[in-house]
Motif scaffolding. Sequence first.
Motif, PDB file in Angstrom:
ATOM      1  N   UNK A 135      -6.684 -13.460  -5.640  1.00  0.00           N
ATOM      2  CA  UNK A 135      -6.777 -13.078  -4.232  1.00  0.00           C
ATOM      3  C   UNK A 135      -5.863 -11.888  -3.970  1.00  0.00           C
ATOM      4  N   UNK A 136      -6.360 -10.941  -3.188  1.00  0.00           N
ATOM      5  CA  UNK A 136      -5.625  -9.720  -2.878  1.00  0.00           C
ATOM      6  C   UNK A 136      -5.252  -9.712  -1.392  1.00  0.00           C
ATOM      7  N   UNK A 137      -4.014  -9.365  -1.106  1.00  0.00           N
ATOM      8  CA  UNK A 137      -3.542  -9.314   0.279  1.00  0.00           C
ATOM      9  C   UNK A 137      -3.820  -7.948   0.895  1.00  0.00           C
ATOM     10  N   UNK A 138      -4.375  -7.941   2.076  1.00  0.00           N
ATOM     11  CA  UNK A 138      -4.544  -6.696   2.825  1.00  0.00           C
ATOM     12  C   UNK A 138      -3.169  -6.176   3.220  1.00  0.00           C
ATOM     13  N   UNK A 139      -2.912  -4.911   2.934  1.00  0.00           N
ATOM     14  CA  UNK A 139      -1.571  -4.345   3.064  1.00  0.00           C
ATOM     15  C   UNK A 139      -1.579  -3.339   4.217  1.00  0.00           C
ATOM     16  N   UNK A 140      -0.875  -3.675   5.297  1.00  0.00           N
ATOM     17  CA  UNK A 140      -0.899  -2.877   6.520  1.00  0.00           C
ATOM     18  C   UNK A 140       0.434  -2.149   6.670  1.00  0.00           C
ATOM     19  N   UNK A 162      -5.931 -12.821   3.464  1.00  0.00           N
ATOM     20  CA  UNK A 162      -4.484 -12.862   3.432  1.00  0.00           C
ATOM     21  C   UNK A 162      -3.979 -11.473   3.799  1.00  0.00           C
ATOM     22  N   UNK A 163      -2.942 -11.408   4.650  1.00  0.00           N
ATOM     23  CA  UNK A 163      -2.528 -10.128   5.232  1.00  0.00           C
ATOM     24  C   UNK A 163      -1.007  -9.966   5.139  1.00  0.00           C
ATOM     25  N   UNK A 164      -0.599  -8.711   4.948  1.00  0.00           N
ATOM     26  CA  UNK A 164       0.817  -8.376   4.914  1.00  0.00           C
ATOM     27  C   UNK A 164       1.052  -7.159   5.798  1.00  0.00           C
ATOM     28  N   UNK A 190      -3.631 -16.358   6.484  1.00  0.00           N
ATOM     29  CA  UNK A 190      -2.236 -16.176   6.083  1.00  0.00           C
ATOM     30  C   UNK A 190      -1.726 -14.778   6.443  1.00  0.00           C
ATOM     31  N   UNK A 191      -0.499 -14.732   6.951  1.00  0.00           N
ATOM     32  CA  UNK A 191       0.134 -13.471   7.345  1.00  0.00           C
ATOM     33  C   UNK A 191       1.589 -13.505   6.916  1.00  0.00           C
ATOM     34  N   UNK A 192       2.047 -12.399   6.300  1.00  0.00           N
ATOM     35  CA  UNK A 192       3.454 -12.273   5.952  1.00  0.00           C
ATOM     36  C   UNK A 192       3.960 -10.911   6.401  1.00  0.00           C
ATOM     37  N   UNK A 193       5.286 -10.779   6.502  1.00  0.00           N
ATOM     38  CA  UNK A 193       5.890  -9.549   6.997  1.00  0.00           C
ATOM     39  C   UNK A 193       7.002  -9.111   6.057  1.00  0.00           C
ATOM     40  N   UNK A 194       7.089  -7.795   5.828  1.00  0.00           N
ATOM     41  CA  UNK A 194       8.048  -7.214   4.895  1.00  0.00           C
ATOM     42  C   UNK A 194       9.018  -6.323   5.654  1.00  0.00           C
ATOM     43  N   UNK A 195      10.312  -6.647   5.581  1.00  0.00           N
ATOM     44  CA  UNK A 195      11.343  -5.939   6.332  1.00  0.00           C
ATOM     45  C   UNK A 195      11.964  -4.807   5.520  1.00  0.00           C
ATOM     46  N   UNK A 320       0.088 -17.087  -4.808  1.00  0.00           N
ATOM     47  CA  UNK A 320       0.071 -16.341  -3.545  1.00  0.00           C
ATOM     48  C   UNK A 320      -0.683 -15.032  -3.754  1.00  0.00           C
ATOM     49  N   UNK A 321      -1.486 -14.643  -2.778  1.00  0.00           N
ATOM     50  CA  UNK A 321      -2.283 -13.423  -2.878  1.00  0.00           C
ATOM     51  C   UNK A 321      -1.415 -12.232  -3.267  1.00  0.00           C
TER      52      UNK A 321
END
Length: 389
Positions: A135-140, A162-164, A190-195, A320-321
């Motif tokens: 699975x690949x996470x969409x990278x925003x 799955x989204x980042x 699924x959503x994650x955030x990168x600081x 995890x994606x």
Amino acid sequence: MTQDALRIVEARHWMVRMPFRSEMEWASGRRSGATRLIVRLRTADGTVGWGETICLLDAIPAVLERVVLPIALTKSVDQAEALHRHVLGAGYYHHKRAAVMAICAVEMAMWDAFGRACGQPLHRLWGGLWRDRAEMAAYILAADPAAAADAARAYLDRGHRSFKVKIGMSEATDIALVRAVRDVIGPDLLLRADVNGAWTSGTAKRMLERLRPFDLQYVEQPLELDDLAGHALLRRSQPVPIALDETAYTLSDVGNIVRTEAADVVLLDPHEAGGLWQVVKQAAICEAVGIPVTLHSGGELGPSQAAYLHLAASIPNMTIAIDTEYAHLSGDIVAERFTLDGGCFAVPTGPGLGVTVEEALVERYAVTRIEGAYLDDRRPGWFPVKPAY
């Protein structure tokens, strides 16, 4: 097949730059393309292997040319462990992070050649096929919430589940960016955030409390990369899972994360670890203590994207994606383009990496200098500070 037949007799390298379809904005600046180092090895029996690595800083090609390639020409392609340790033994045990990216390009090419010589895809050399799709996470990567929402809609339409989202650019936009993406994808995906290490400890406490309603899969690298104690405290003091990336370059880094109980999730990257075999070992450390892993993205072209899929295929706790910037790239250097199916990429099945590098494309995108990795030419004099606020 003898070791003499597998001996490396020729090594060539290129620096290439692949423009992005649109510019990316993040806490460390603005990027308009991905600069990569490409390596081609040839063995005594004529087998060819290709490797790739991320190239963000001028030290990387220098270490490749002056240290890693000369050492590689004393090895055979079945000596990935020996290559890594030999480079560290040449003085880089003091400066592992200065060497890992240069090592990876050669080590990947060694694995590709070895797999081709064996007639086997890489995942079969690392324990076999655990999963045939990753699975690949969409990278925003956008500083404006409206632009982030538009990107999320486009990724959703392509089939991502799955989204980042990159945050850490300002306190004013952190919550707005997460809210914009969550509003588009709904409550169940699924959503994650990168600081990217932009928060102080106090800001992290406040922001993680405000982010609770968005049910994040995890928050990545909330604090400066050396602050293991701070990350461990955040894990214990609030419910949002903590993921580490910039803190988790080397095998030793991952060991220290586990010892200090500083992460719920670890993002691995062969380019930052010093090779594919190092990631297999890092993942095993995490597996032993029940920590899931995924992979960091830095604009991988076809060889590295294929390598990622072989790692995902063979590592059980890579549940995890995977981060991917593949959709941002305007082109590639391999004949086979990766296509999304149900939010996933299929694992290559051909020998070695399982992709065909087209040397004419490598030459087409070849450059002589690194551009657009950090900073922002629209803001003269600006530079990122970690932590920033």
